[in-house]
Design a protein around this motif. Structure first.
Motif, PDB file in Angstrom:
ATOM      1  N   ALA A   1      -1.685  16.790 -10.268  1.00 28.15           N
ATOM      2  CA  ALA A   1      -2.609  16.338  -9.783  1.00 28.15           C
ATOM      3  C   ALA A   1      -3.368  14.635  -9.831  1.00 28.15           C
ATOM      4  CB  ALA A   1      -3.992  17.191  -9.758  1.00 28.15           C
ATOM      5  N   LEU A   2      -3.235  14.715 -11.153  1.00 33.84           N
ATOM      6  CA  LEU A   2      -4.069  13.661 -12.048  1.00 33.84           C
ATOM      7  C   LEU A   2      -2.599  12.302 -11.529  1.00 33.84           C
ATOM      8  CD1 LEU A   2      -5.829  12.903 -14.437  1.00 33.84           C
ATOM      9  CD2 LEU A   2      -3.975  13.015 -16.023  1.00 33.84           C
ATOM     10  N   ALA A   3      -1.381  12.037 -11.611  1.00 37.47           N
ATOM     11  CA  ALA A   3      -0.660  11.372 -10.714  1.00 37.47           C
ATOM     12  C   ALA A   3      -1.188  11.641  -9.685  1.00 37.47           C
ATOM     13  CB  ALA A   3       0.864  12.006 -11.098  1.00 37.47           C
ATOM     14  N   ALA A   4      -1.532  12.121  -9.201  1.00 41.15           N
ATOM     15  CA  ALA A   4      -1.567  11.870  -7.273  1.00 41.15           C
ATOM     16  C   ALA A   4      -3.226  10.997  -7.102  1.00 41.15           C
ATOM     17  CB  ALA A   4      -1.174  12.851  -6.342  1.00 41.15           C
ATOM     18  N   TRP A   5      -4.150  11.521  -7.500  1.00 44.01           N
ATOM     19  CA  TRP A   5      -5.271  11.009  -7.507  1.00 44.01           C
ATOM     20  C   TRP A   5      -5.739  10.002  -7.370  1.00 44.01           C
ATOM     21  CZ3 TRP A   5      -8.959   7.775  -9.022  1.00 44.01           C
ATOM     22  CH2 TRP A   5     -10.127   7.370  -9.926  1.00 44.01           C
ATOM     23  N   ASN A   6      -6.035   9.290  -6.286  1.00 45.57           N
ATOM     24  CA  ASN A   6      -6.705   7.838  -6.311  1.00 45.57           C
ATOM     25  C   ASN A   6      -7.198   7.445  -5.299  1.00 45.57           C
ATOM     26  OD1 ASN A   6      -5.308   6.776  -3.670  1.00 45.57           O
ATOM     27  ND2 ASN A   6      -3.312   8.340  -4.530  1.00 45.57           N
ATOM     28  N   ILE A   7      -7.876   6.431  -5.013  1.00 46.69           N
ATOM     29  CA  ILE A   7      -9.374   5.503  -4.116  1.00 46.69           C
ATOM     30  C   ILE A   7      -8.538   4.983  -3.143  1.00 46.69           C
ATOM     31  CG2 ILE A   7     -11.606   5.264  -3.704  1.00 46.69           C
ATOM     32  CD1 ILE A   7     -12.215   5.619  -6.867  1.00 46.69           C
ATOM     33  N   THR A   8      -8.525   5.033  -2.038  1.00 42.12           N
ATOM     34  CA  THR A   8      -7.621   4.380  -0.964  1.00 42.12           C
ATOM     35  C   THR A   8      -9.244   3.480  -0.762  1.00 42.12           C
ATOM     36  OG1 THR A   8      -6.145   5.654  -0.672  1.00 42.12           O
ATOM     37  CG2 THR A   8      -6.061   3.727   0.542  1.00 42.12           C
ATOM     38  N   PHE A   9      -8.945   1.868  -0.503  1.00 44.09           N
ATOM     39  CA  PHE A   9      -9.783   0.939   0.260  1.00 44.09           C
ATOM     40  C   PHE A   9      -9.189   0.919   1.698  1.00 44.09           C
ATOM     41  CE2 PHE A   9     -11.398   1.259  -4.256  1.00 44.09           C
ATOM     42  CZ  PHE A   9     -12.113   0.954  -4.117  1.00 44.09           C
ATOM     43  N   GLY A  10      -9.131   0.431   2.644  1.00 42.89           N
ATOM     44  CA  GLY A  10      -9.102  -0.368   3.450  1.00 42.89           C
ATOM     45  C   GLY A  10      -7.990   0.672   4.468  1.00 42.89           C
ATOM     46  N   GLU A  11      -6.972  -0.232   5.218  1.00 40.25           N
ATOM     47  CA  GLU A  11      -6.205   0.904   6.481  1.00 40.25           C
ATOM     48  C   GLU A  11      -5.389   0.041   6.214  1.00 40.25           C
ATOM     49  OE1 GLU A  11      -8.222   1.969   9.670  1.00 40.25           O
ATOM     50  OE2 GLU A  11     -10.136   2.998   8.985  1.00 40.25           O
ATOM     51  N   GLY A  12      -4.241   0.563   6.903  1.00 40.20           N
ATOM     52  CA  GLY A  12      -3.281   0.312   7.271  1.00 40.20           C
ATOM     53  C   GLY A  12      -2.427  -0.942   6.381  1.00 40.20           C
ATOM     54  N   ARG A  13      -1.764  -1.811   6.941  1.00 35.57           N
ATOM     55  CA  ARG A  13      -1.205  -3.070   5.793  1.00 35.57           C
ATOM     56  C   ARG A  13      -2.304  -3.544   4.211  1.00 35.57           C
ATOM     57  NH1 ARG A  13       3.629  -5.822   8.928  1.00 35.57           N
ATOM     58  NH2 ARG A  13       4.218  -4.269   9.573  1.00 35.57           N
ATOM     59  N   THR A  14      -2.877  -3.092   4.939  1.00 34.88           N
ATOM     60  CA  THR A  14      -3.491  -3.802   3.990  1.00 34.88           C
ATOM     61  C   THR A  14      -4.846  -2.886   2.819  1.00 34.88           C
ATOM     62  OG1 THR A  14      -5.688  -3.634   5.354  1.00 34.88           O
ATOM     63  CG2 THR A  14      -4.302  -6.016   5.577  1.00 34.88           C
ATOM     64  N   SER A  15      -3.715  -1.835   2.659  1.00 38.26           N
ATOM     65  CA  SER A  15      -4.389  -0.972   2.373  1.00 38.26           C
ATOM     66  C   SER A  15      -4.129  -0.925   0.759  1.00 38.26           C
ATOM     67  CB  SER A  15      -4.509   0.178   2.789  1.00 38.26           C
ATOM     68  OG  SER A  15      -3.134   0.760   2.625  1.00 38.26           O
ATOM     69  N   TRP A  16      -5.572  -1.101   0.173  1.00 36.84           N
ATOM     70  CA  TRP A  16      -5.135  -0.937  -1.380  1.00 36.84           C
ATOM     71  C   TRP A  16      -5.762  -0.094  -1.834  1.00 36.84           C
ATOM     72  CZ3 TRP A  16      -9.215  -2.354  -4.677  1.00 36.84           C
ATOM     73  CH2 TRP A  16     -10.156  -2.599  -4.529  1.00 36.84           C
ATOM     74  N   ARG A  17      -5.133   0.566  -2.616  1.00 38.51           N
ATOM     75  CA  ARG A  17      -5.736   1.488  -3.954  1.00 38.51           C
ATOM     76  C   ARG A  17      -6.635   1.480  -5.350  1.00 38.51           C
ATOM     77  NH1 ARG A  17      -0.745   5.147  -5.119  1.00 38.51           N
ATOM     78  NH2 ARG A  17       0.820   3.098  -5.463  1.00 38.51           N
ATOM     79  N   ILE A  18      -6.887   2.429  -6.444  1.00 35.65           N
ATOM     80  CA  ILE A  18      -7.674   2.887  -7.112  1.00 35.65           C
ATOM     81  C   ILE A  18      -6.298   4.109  -8.092  1.00 35.65           C
ATOM     82  CG2 ILE A  18      -8.549   2.752  -9.036  1.00 35.65           C
ATOM     83  CD1 ILE A  18     -10.552   0.808  -7.606  1.00 35.65           C
ATOM     84  N   ASN A  19      -5.788   4.409  -8.523  1.00 38.25           N
ATOM     85  CA  ASN A  19      -5.502   5.281  -9.573  1.00 38.25           C
ATOM     86  C   ASN A  19      -5.693   5.097 -11.025  1.00 38.25           C
ATOM     87  OD1 ASN A  19      -3.925   4.179 -11.098  1.00 38.25           O
ATOM     88  ND2 ASN A  19      -1.929   5.409 -10.272  1.00 38.25           N
ATOM     89  N   ALA A  20      -5.264   6.507 -11.918  1.00 38.90           N
ATOM     90  CA  ALA A  20      -5.939   6.761 -12.764  1.00 38.90           C
ATOM     91  C   ALA A  20      -4.969   5.914 -14.136  1.00 38.90           C
ATOM     92  CB  ALA A  20      -5.541   8.349 -13.341  1.00 38.90           C
ATOM     93  N   SER A  21      -3.842   5.466 -13.917  1.00 38.66           N
ATOM     94  CA  SER A  21      -3.362   4.893 -14.768  1.00 38.66           C
ATOM     95  C   SER A  21      -3.265   3.585 -15.098  1.00 38.66           C
ATOM     96  CB  SER A  21      -1.412   5.154 -14.494  1.00 38.66           C
ATOM     97  OG  SER A  21      -1.345   4.413 -13.138  1.00 38.66           O
TER      98      SER A  21
END
Lengths: 363, 349
Positions: free
Chosen positions: B177-197
């Motif tokens: 769950a910790l490894a999979a946790w992330n917040i995704t911004f934007g959509e489709g090809r321009t999407s980016w994310r923040i994750n725990a590591s």
């Protein structure tokens, strides 16, 4: 009475003096460790210390140990000279891979890989590439004045990539009996790698110790600027030493890779630079530079391969070898550290000091 | 006399120029390696933007940045720890082996049924202990950092092999769950994310920045790298011995954290991970403008160095070159930066 007692006392004190000298020698603990290990192996595996002659070749575990010591010995020879100048050569493992890749790729492309002339050319090419790598290191250290650690790290990082480029990312395999002899042949019953390593050792030892070169190396290791002012060509000498180390690394690569005749750019010589440094340290040479013991390398290289073999003989999983290398390395370093000596001296003094008042009371 | 008078009217302007140049030079010399790193970064981004952008997607994007951080978070943490050690003029070769050991230990602890929090803390502590061991060898027994960390590298690698020679899968629910946790911004090809590591890595970078530049301990670290065995900082009332042990402990702890992050990234432990990782970390630190002789460098530069490192891999993958080119290019970049550092050092003298 005192005159008759005096000679006895001096012999005793001379004996103590010799004992002191022996135990304080840099090689004392490595030799003890080596003999202890060999003995333990001999006890654990009967016949370990036997050397027999089969088909006119020396045969036995000890001979195998000597054969396995050849590569680390060749690497450590070059490393030791570099360390004497206060440097370090991290690229030797990568140079091994490049040299073998170049040699075998040349053989692979040759019309007749078994032709002696072709094989000699391949060997010469491999050694030349090693010398070139060493020249690059030497230029960085001696001309640009970059720290040896980082200068040689560049080739260490890039070298494996270069070896991959040479072999096109494949594991190049060739069949060439004359080339194979370098790694698995015999000369006068002695395994070829041992012959090559010992001959190289003697040549280097004679050159370094019978000419002023060794002294120049040490003087550069102690103070480069002062030795330059004293007339030592420190730049040229330093450069030469790295070229020698590169050439010897290439030779080690050829010897190491010859039995299998496969140039695996990713794995040949992996971590071997660390083995070489370990052999130098076990041989009593400090990494500070300024002093070096070639004889110690023989002990160090044997100790390393005996350690690797002992792990197998004691039926421990062979992958635990690094653990024992670490323990030996730490033990030798700590035993040689002045801090421990001082600590021991203090405890000994404390032990000696305590009973003293009791004696006085008794008197 | 007359010559003096002739020259005099020109003096004020000359001195202004001189002063400006000196002020600029004083600024430049310390910052130049880092500026070189940023310039390299900019060039690489420019080349990437030029070659790999399509009408729909820009190469330079939040997505690229976020992927770089996600893929190299463990390396960033390692390099930050390494920066402390290198600033004191030392080196830590053990970090790659520690990463492997921590990953396997984590896998084994989960198998033994320990709770998530205990496993994570224990994982980091393994690194701390390894670092402490190096620190004690270096400071108390006066063994060169190179050889002390080499011994610990062998030790950690051997211990990792004792734990397991096979890849161990980590399938703990909490860890996944910790490894999979992330917040995704934007959509489709321009999407980016923040994750725990990524967050952990950035936090480590910020903490290191504050510690190095705004604390008494940080000044001791820089002072130790001055090259007089800590005599100067001793006179300044700082504590060289304690500081030296601490920097290795910090580097070890960072290796522990990196081990946890690497385990999160691969969701497994394997005894052959991290071979050569210490060199990647050292390379990132050097590319980031820290002098290997110690005393000069910026931890934020290390952050930029890790980005350069990651970008090389991205560009080579995009270019369709074989992966071994990566090592050749990294060697070349390393060479360029080392020579640059050398040229600057000569100028300073």
């Amino acid at each position: 009475m005192s005159t008759t007692a005096a000679p006895g006392r001096t012999t005793a004190s001379r004996g103590a003096e010799i004992w002191r000298e022996v135990t304080h020698h840099g090689l004392f603990w490595p030799v003890v460790a080596l003999l202890g290990l060999l003995l333990a192996c001999g006890v654990a595996s009967p016949g370990f210390l036997e050397v027999t002659v089969r088909d006119g070749h020396l045969f036995g575990q000890l001979v195998d140990l000597a054969r396995n010591s050849a590569t680390p010995l060749l690497l450590a020879l070059g490393m030791c000279l570099v360390i004497a100048t206060g440097g370090i050569d991290l690229s030797v493992g990568a140079v091994m891979a490049i040299a073998l890749a170049v040699s075998l790729t040349y053989l692979d492309g040759a019309a007749d890989p078994s032709d002696l002339g072709t094989v000699l050319t391949a060997v010469a090419l491999g050694l030349a590439v090693g010398a070139l790598g060493g020249a690059f290191n030497g230029a960085m250290v001696a001309v640009l004045g970059i720290q040896p650690f980082i200068a040689t790290m560049i080739l260490m990082v890039a070298g494996r990539g270069i070896a991959m480029l040479v072999t096109q990312g494949q594991i190049t395999t060739v069949s060439s009996p004359p080339f194979k002899t370098i790694g698995s042949g015999y000369l006068l019953g002695i395994p070829m790698p041992v012959v090559i390593a010992l001959v190289t050792f003697v040549v280097v030892a004679v050159v370094v110790r019978r000419t002023a070169l060794g002294m120049f190396l040490e003087s550069i290791g102690i103070n480069r600027e002062a030795s330059r002012l004293a007339g030592v060509r420190s730049r040229r000498t330093t450069w030469t030493v790295y070229v020698i180390a590169g050439t010897l690394a290439a030779l080690a690569g050829l010897v190491y890779g010859a039995p299998t005749m496969a140039a695996d750019a990713n794995n040949i010589g992996l971590m071997k630079e660390l083995d070489a440094i370990m052999v130098v340290v076990l041989g009593g040479t400090k990494l500070d530079g300024g002093r070096f013991y070639l004889g110690g390398l023989l002990v160090g290289a044997m100790l390393l391969s005996t350690l690797e073999r002992a792990v197998i003989i004691f039926q421990l999983p062979s992958q635990t070898t690094p653990l024992f290398k670490a323990v030996v390395l730490i033990a030798v370093c700590v035993a040689a550290s002045p801090t421990l000596r001082a600590m021991l001296r203090r405890t000994r003094r404390a032990v000696v000091a305590t009973p003293a008042p009791a004696e006085q009371v008794a008197a | 006399m007359s010559a003096d008078q002739l020259v005099r009217p020109e003096r004020p302007t000359a001195s202004v120029v001189h002063r400006a140049r000196r002020a600029l030079g004083g600024f430049d010399r310390r910052m130049l390696p880092v500026l070189g790193t940023l310039l390299t970064l900019a060039i690489m981004l420019g080349v990437g933007q030029e070659r790999y952008s399509t009408d729909r997607v820009d190469f330079v994007s939040m997505k690229l940045l976020s992927n770089l951080l996600v893929d190299n978070s463990y390396l960033l943490v390692l390099a930050v720890g390494m920066t402390f050690v290198i600033l004191t003029g030392g080196i830590d070769l053990s970090v790659g082996a520690v990463v492997a050991l921590v990953g396997l230990a984590i896998a084994q602890m989960f198998t033994a049924g320990l709770p998530l929090a205990v496993v994570l803390v224990a994982g980091v502590l393994i690194g701390t202990i390894c670092g402490l061991l190096i620190g004690v060898m270096v400071q108390v027994f006066d063994i060169q950092p190179f050889i002390a960390s080499l011994a610990v590298m062998f030790l950690a690698r051997g211990l990792a092999n004792v734990v397991s020679v096979n890849s161990l899968k980590i399938d703990d629910a909490g860890f996944s769950a910790l490894a999979a946790w992330n917040i995704t911004f934007g959509e489709g090809r321009t999407s980016w994310r923040i994750n725990a590591s990524m967050l952990v890595a950035l936090a480590v970078l910020v903490i290191a920045f504050v510690v190095l530049h705004h604390t008494r301990f940080g000044r001791s670290v820089y002072g130790l790298g001055a090259g007089d065995q800590g005599a100067a900082i001793n006179l300044m009332g700082l504590r060289p011995a304690r500081t030296r042990i601490w920097v290795y402990t910090i580097s070890g702890t960072c290796a522990g954290v990196a081990g946890v992050l690497f385990a999160l990234y691969t969701k497994s432990g394997f005894n052959l991970t991290g071979i050569g990782m210490e060199l990647d970390a050292i390379a990132a630190v050097v590319i980031g403008g820290t002098l290997l002789s110690g005393g000069t460098g910026f931890v934020l530069g290390t952050g930029a160095g890790v980005m350069v490192y990651g970008l090389i891999q991205v560009l080579i993958a995009r270019e369709g070159l074989d992966s071994w080119w990566t090592r050749v290019f990294i060697g070349a970049v390393l060479l360029a930066f080392v020579v640059l550092q050398r040229v600057l050092a000569v100028r300073r003298r």
